[in-house]
Design an enzyme around this catalytic site. Structure first.
Site, PDB file in Angstrom:
ATOM      1  N   TYR A 286       0.827  -1.202   0.000  1.00 25.87           N
ATOM      2  CA  TYR A 286       0.000   0.000   0.000  1.00 25.87           C
ATOM      3  C   TYR A 286       0.870   1.264   0.000  1.00 25.87           C
ATOM      4  O   TYR A 286       1.527   1.549   0.993  1.00 25.87           O
ATOM      5  CB  TYR A 286      -0.915   0.002   1.238  1.00 25.87           C
ATOM      6  CG  TYR A 286      -2.057  -1.003   1.192  1.00 25.87           C
ATOM      7  CD1 TYR A 286      -2.193  -1.893   0.127  1.00 25.87           C
ATOM      8  CD2 TYR A 286      -2.998  -1.060   2.205  1.00 25.87           C
ATOM      9  CE1 TYR A 286      -3.240  -2.802   0.081  1.00 25.87           C
ATOM     10  CE2 TYR A 286      -4.051  -1.964   2.167  1.00 25.87           C
ATOM     11  CZ  TYR A 286      -4.163  -2.828   1.108  1.00 25.87           C
ATOM     12  OH  TYR A 286      -5.201  -3.727   1.057  1.00 25.87           O
TER      13      TYR A 286
ATOM     14  N   LYS B  82      -0.787  -7.941  -2.749  1.00 17.71           N
ATOM     15  CA  LYS B  82      -2.172  -7.486  -2.723  1.00 17.71           C
ATOM     16  C   LYS B  82      -2.123  -5.980  -2.943  1.00 17.71           C
ATOM     17  O   LYS B  82      -1.492  -5.252  -2.170  1.00 17.71           O
ATOM     18  CB  LYS B  82      -2.776  -7.813  -1.362  1.00 17.71           C
ATOM     19  CG  LYS B  82      -4.174  -7.313  -1.184  1.00 17.71           C
ATOM     20  CD  LYS B  82      -4.725  -7.706   0.174  1.00 17.71           C
ATOM     21  CE  LYS B  82      -6.042  -6.999   0.400  1.00 17.71           C
ATOM     22  NZ  LYS B  82      -6.603  -7.242   1.706  1.00 17.71           N
ATOM     23  N   ILE B  83      -2.755  -5.530  -4.002  1.00 14.59           N
ATOM     24  CA  ILE B  83      -2.659  -4.115  -4.352  1.00 14.59           C
ATOM     25  C   ILE B  83      -4.019  -3.593  -4.799  1.00 14.59           C
ATOM     26  O   ILE B  83      -4.949  -4.367  -5.021  1.00 14.59           O
ATOM     27  CB  ILE B  83      -1.643  -3.887  -5.510  1.00 14.59           C
ATOM     28  CG1 ILE B  83      -1.822  -4.960  -6.578  1.00 14.59           C
ATOM     29  CG2 ILE B  83      -0.219  -3.858  -5.050  1.00 14.59           C
ATOM     30  CD1 ILE B  83      -1.804  -4.395  -7.914  1.00 14.59           C
TER      31      ILE B  83
END
Ligand code: FBP
Length: 256
Positions: free
Chosen positions: A149, A180-181
């Site tokens: 993030y 995870k983006i």
């Protein structure tokens, strides 16, 4: 000869190479404001997670310890190893490690997760903690998912596709098995994100609740552009019919 991680490392948390993770760590990140009388109860979430549509459920250690009965639930457990509240309102966030790989294994984890706020003034601390976690997880053949993030005073726009691609690439450079983006907003720039991540697989986060059709359209695009799936929370368990939306998302991911 070069060292290559076991390519099958994701087998426990994917199906046919694709993934759908149910995220339920918002209790620490946002507090119970995201919840209602039903979804405040981890048992309600675990029932959804165990419906057969998910290849993983993401919990913090406390919820994992008190609610995840490894003899009862078939859904693979993913333990989030760091976390923070949003009360401190730090412009440059740091998310400290609060659980070790060994503890996560004790709760039955099949993978672990860790958030790195790239661009934060504390980025180096998170990068170095992540390196130690990688090393530990590697010993047990446990996949590591990095929540990448971009955040902090130097990050003018968290949704800037160039920065999201940078975040994905950092995940590869650091050895994450999955990053995870966020979605970049258009297929072309998202394709570049996936290319930048190389052999590190990409899953897309959900974000706050959106109209179902829009969410499914976004899912379709990211899968077409090479993401292996989603790690989503609120768009599922804030829905009045979580299993209906879960089924629809799974159909898009596994193209049924
Ligand atoms: P959602 O699908 O509900 O957005 O969950 C994804 C997630 O990454 C969670 O794992 C995490 O708790 C939350 O979003 C963090 O959101 P943010 O830091 O953007 O407030």
């Amino acid at each position: 000869m070069f060292f290559q991680k076991n390519t099958d490392i994701l087998k426990n948390i994917t199906k046919d190479g694709k993934a759908l993770f149910l995220a339920y760590d918002q209790g620490i990140e946002h507090g119970p404001t995201d919840f209602n009388d039903e979804n405040v109860d981890p048992q309600y979430i675990l029932k959804i997670a165990d419906s057969g549509y998910f290849t993983g459920v993401i919990l913090q250690k406390g919820v994992a310890e008190k609610y995840f009965d490894k003899n009862k639930y078939k859904v693979p457990l993913i333990v989030k190893l760091n976390g923070k509240t949003n009360l401190a309102k730090d412009i440059d966030p740091y998310s400290p490690q609060i659980c070790t790989v060994e503890e996560a294994l004790k709760y039955g984890a099949k993978a672990v997760g860790y958030t790195i706020y790239i661009g934060s003034e504390f980025e180096s601390m998170m990068v170095s903690e992540f390196g130690r976690i990688e090393e530990e997880a590697e010993k047990y053949g446990l996949p590591v998912i990095a929540w990448m993030y971009p955040r902090g005073r130097n990050v003018k726009n968290e949704k800037d596709p160039t920065i999201i691609a940078y975040a994905a690439r950092v995940g590869l450079e650091l050895g994450a098995d999955i990053v995870k983006i966020g979605y970049t907003g258009d297929p072309k720039s998202f394709r570049w994100v996936v290319e930048s991540a190389g052999k590190t697989k990409v899953v897309v986060m959900g974000g706050s609740k959106e109209p179902e059709e829009e969410f499914l359209e976004k899912t379709k695009i990211v899968i077409e552009q090479g993401a292996i799936g989603l790690a989503v929370g609120r768009n599922i368990w804030q829905s009045p019919e979580p299993l209906v939306i879960s089924k629809k998302i799974a159909e898009v991911i596994w193209r049924k």
